[in-house]
Design a protein around this motif. Structure first.
Motif, PDB file in Angstrom:
ATOM      1  N   HIS A 336       0.822  -1.205   0.000  1.00  0.00           N
ATOM      2  CA  HIS A 336       0.000   0.000   0.000  1.00  0.00           C
ATOM      3  C   HIS A 336       0.862   1.263   0.000  1.00  0.00           C
ATOM      4  O   HIS A 336       0.506   2.266  -0.617  1.00  0.00           O
ATOM      5  N   ALA A 337       1.983   1.217   0.718  1.00  0.00           N
ATOM      6  CA  ALA A 337       2.842   2.400   0.809  1.00  0.00           C
ATOM      7  C   ALA A 337       3.508   2.735  -0.513  1.00  0.00           C
ATOM      8  O   ALA A 337       3.983   3.869  -0.695  1.00  0.00           O
ATOM      9  N   TRP A 338       3.546   1.775  -1.452  1.00  0.00           N
ATOM     10  CA  TRP A 338       4.213   1.996  -2.736  1.00  0.00           C
ATOM     11  C   TRP A 338       3.265   2.519  -3.807  1.00  0.00           C
ATOM     12  O   TRP A 338       3.711   2.790  -4.930  1.00  0.00           O
ATOM     13  N   VAL A 339       1.995   2.647  -3.499  1.00  0.00           N
ATOM     14  CA  VAL A 339       1.006   3.075  -4.491  1.00  0.00           C
ATOM     15  C   VAL A 339       0.538   4.489  -4.150  1.00  0.00           C
ATOM     16  O   VAL A 339      -0.107   4.690  -3.117  1.00  0.00           O
ATOM     17  N   PRO A 340       0.859   5.491  -4.972  1.00  0.00           N
ATOM     18  CA  PRO A 340       0.388   6.863  -4.691  1.00  0.00           C
ATOM     19  C   PRO A 340      -1.135   6.911  -4.649  1.00  0.00           C
ATOM     20  O   PRO A 340      -1.816   6.297  -5.449  1.00  0.00           O
ATOM     21  N   GLY A 341      -1.654   7.657  -3.750  1.00  0.00           N
ATOM     22  CA  GLY A 341      -3.100   7.731  -3.551  1.00  0.00           C
ATOM     23  C   GLY A 341      -3.546   6.748  -2.497  1.00  0.00           C
ATOM     24  O   GLY A 341      -4.162   7.124  -1.493  1.00  0.00           O
ATOM     25  N   LEU A 342      -3.235   5.475  -2.695  1.00  0.00           N
ATOM     26  CA  LEU A 342      -3.564   4.459  -1.701  1.00  0.00           C
ATOM     27  C   LEU A 342      -2.733   4.650  -0.440  1.00  0.00           C
ATOM     28  O   LEU A 342      -3.238   4.467   0.681  1.00  0.00           O
ATOM     29  N   LEU A 347      -2.510   6.461   5.263  1.00  0.00           N
ATOM     30  CA  LEU A 347      -1.908   7.308   6.304  1.00  0.00           C
ATOM     31  C   LEU A 347      -2.951   8.231   6.927  1.00  0.00           C
ATOM     32  O   LEU A 347      -2.969   8.433   8.151  1.00  0.00           O
ATOM     33  N   MET A 348      -3.830   8.800   6.117  1.00  0.00           N
ATOM     34  CA  MET A 348      -4.859   9.685   6.670  1.00  0.00           C
ATOM     35  C   MET A 348      -5.872   8.911   7.510  1.00  0.00           C
ATOM     36  O   MET A 348      -6.413   9.445   8.491  1.00  0.00           O
ATOM     37  N   THR A 349      -6.134   7.659   7.141  1.00  0.00           N
ATOM     38  CA  THR A 349      -7.011   6.829   7.967  1.00  0.00           C
ATOM     39  C   THR A 349      -6.382   6.588   9.334  1.00  0.00           C
ATOM     40  O   THR A 349      -7.080   6.572  10.354  1.00  0.00           O
ATOM     41  N   ILE A 362       5.828   6.533   5.432  1.00  0.00           N
ATOM     42  CA  ILE A 362       5.926   7.938   5.023  1.00  0.00           C
ATOM     43  C   ILE A 362       7.105   8.123   4.075  1.00  0.00           C
ATOM     44  O   ILE A 362       7.002   8.793   3.037  1.00  0.00           O
ATOM     45  N   ALA A 363       8.244   7.514   4.430  1.00  0.00           N
ATOM     46  CA  ALA A 363       9.436   7.645   3.583  1.00  0.00           C
ATOM     47  C   ALA A 363       9.221   6.991   2.227  1.00  0.00           C
ATOM     48  O   ALA A 363       9.636   7.525   1.189  1.00  0.00           O
ATOM     49  N   ILE A 364       8.562   5.832   2.209  1.00  0.00           N
ATOM     50  CA  ILE A 364       8.322   5.134   0.937  1.00  0.00           C
ATOM     51  C   ILE A 364       7.398   5.954   0.036  1.00  0.00           C
ATOM     52  O   ILE A 364       7.673   6.154  -1.155  1.00  0.00           O
ATOM     53  N   SER A 365       6.280   6.439   0.605  1.00  0.00           N
ATOM     54  CA  SER A 365       5.348   7.223  -0.207  1.00  0.00           C
ATOM     55  C   SER A 365       5.979   8.514  -0.693  1.00  0.00           C
ATOM     56  O   SER A 365       5.752   8.939  -1.835  1.00  0.00           O
ATOM     57  N   LEU A 366       6.798   9.144   0.150  1.00  0.00           N
ATOM     58  CA  LEU A 366       7.503  10.356  -0.255  1.00  0.00           C
ATOM     59  C   LEU A 366       8.480  10.070  -1.384  1.00  0.00           C
ATOM     60  O   LEU A 366       8.573  10.833  -2.361  1.00  0.00           O
ATOM     61  N   GLY A 367       9.215   8.959  -1.286  1.00  0.00           N
ATOM     62  CA  GLY A 367      10.166   8.609  -2.334  1.00  0.00           C
ATOM     63  C   GLY A 367       9.491   8.296  -3.655  1.00  0.00           C
ATOM     64  O   GLY A 367       9.943   8.739  -4.719  1.00  0.00           O
TER      65      GLY A 367
END
Length: 390
Positions: A336-342, A347-349, A362-367
């Protein structure tokens, strides 16, 4: 003049162009910023209606004259017995009756005395949410009457009532108040993400395909400015507008809490400045990536309408990816952390549940968003001059 001042000049020019279209901007602001709070208020209204229905303690019954003992029990529980209308089935289907109907057959009391098991019917309609919600309350009331009658029957025969319940079961919910509220408000991150999408959509298409269609892209490229400064200024303007919509959307939940009609939801849903700032921090990489991707899609289109049609794929992906969590009953998955949007939805949930945000997702989604942003901006820079001369 160096590249950075030129970038700032292009940024100011693109922001002025985007803000000049006030009608489109107002539509985006109203639809994106107000949709989430309106949903929250509507949800609180529904919960308040169900709570008011439970508090009025009214039971709609057909054939109550066949069960005087049951009526006595119901009234001892401070319920008011109300006769059902003759056409209660039609009213339940038409949602004109908001209470389930208890149907008592003739000879009910005599059947109990003979030791038989008479059948009671709790009539509701799954399409009638108010009646469906009250059906469980009626069934619990009838179960309490059955326990009381069984206990009295055993006591009259000198049998301990504890034989019916050799153990006691206590429920222990590990979820916090915010976690329970997130079950009701779990769609709010989806609306915030869609606000970011539509906040960036019009500006991204207008600054690429729109300028190409109007013929204003060639004069801009005729200036002796580095390509990265032109693209950076355009992307910065789109990103700024997307973040403006995101910030307004997140902050709109703060005053929306004042309008909640349900005291229960108001007590559980705690969304303050800290949660709003976390939402904004989580959304910023996604806003940057979406702005760049939409520009990359539109730069290859000849007209604004063609760009709108092609960008539908991005909008559809951004709207469907967060919904994958509804079909995943196993909880959060590593990918899930590797898919933008998801990733942002997840994280917001967590923020809504009051949980701490781990550093790794957080680091994975940012990268991932950074790589996607850089790749899309480079793609736009390479195709900018070709798009102008075609």
């Amino acid at each position: 003049m160096s590249g950075l001042p030129l970038l700032l000049i292009v940024l100011r020019k693109e922001l002025a162009d985007a803000l000049r279209d006030r009608r489109t901007l107002i539509v985006v602001l109203v639809s994106s910023v107000l949709l989430g709070p309106l949903l929250l208020v509507a949800l609180s209204g529904l919960i308040a209606t169900l709570e008011a229905q439970a508090e009025k303690r009214e039971l709609v019954v057909v054939g109550i004259e066949h069960a005087p003992a049951l009526r006595n029990f119901i009234e001892r529980q401070s319920y008011v017995v109300t006769p059902a209308p003759a056409d209660y089935e039609a009213k339940l289907r038409a949602q004109k009756l908001g209470d389930p109907v208890l149907v008592i057959p003739a000879g009910f009391e005599a059947a109990l005395v003979r030791g038989e098991q008479p059948v009671l019917q709790v009539v509701s309609d799954t399409g009638n949410k108010a009646a469906e919600a009250g059906a469980g309350r009626v069934q619990r009331l009838l179960a309490a009457y059955a326990r009381e009658r069984g206990t009295l029957s055993l006591a009259l025969r000198g049998v301990s009532p504890q034989l019916l319940e050799p153990m006691q079961v206590e429920e222990h919910d590990l979820a916090s108040a915010q976690g329970r509220a997130a079950q009701l408000t779990g769609m709010l991150p989806f609306f915030v993400i869609m606000a970011v999408v539509y906040g960036a959509l019009n500006a991204a298409l207008d600054t690429t395909a729109g300028e190409r269609e109007r013929g204003s892209l060639e004069p801009l490229l005729a200036n002796p400015a580095p390509r990265w400064a032109l693209v950076g200024g355009k992307w910065g303007a789109v990103f700024a507008l997307a973040m403006l919509i995101a910030v307004l959307c997140c902050l709109s939940f703060l005053p929306a809490q004042w309008l909640l009609r349900s005291d229960t939801l108001q007590a559980m849903f705690q969304f303050g400045w800290a949660e709003a700032l976390r939402f904004i921090a989580v959304l910023s990489p996604l806003a940057a990536a979406l702005s760049a991707v939409l520009m990359a899609v539109a730069i290859r289109c000849k007209t604004f309408k063609e760009a709108q049609a092609n960008s539908t794929v991005v909008v559809l992906a951004a709207s469907l990816l967060p919904l994958m969590t509804l079909f995943n009953q196993g909880g959060e998955a590593w990918w899930h952390a590797w898919v933008p949007g998801l990733a942002q939805f997840t994280l917001m949930t967590r923020v809504l549940k009051g949980e701490a945000l781990a550093a790794q997702p957080i680091a994975i989604s940012l990268g991932v968003c950074t790589v996607l942003t850089v790749a899309s901006v480079v793609f736009v820079a390479r195709h900018l001059r070709a798009a102008a001369v075609r």
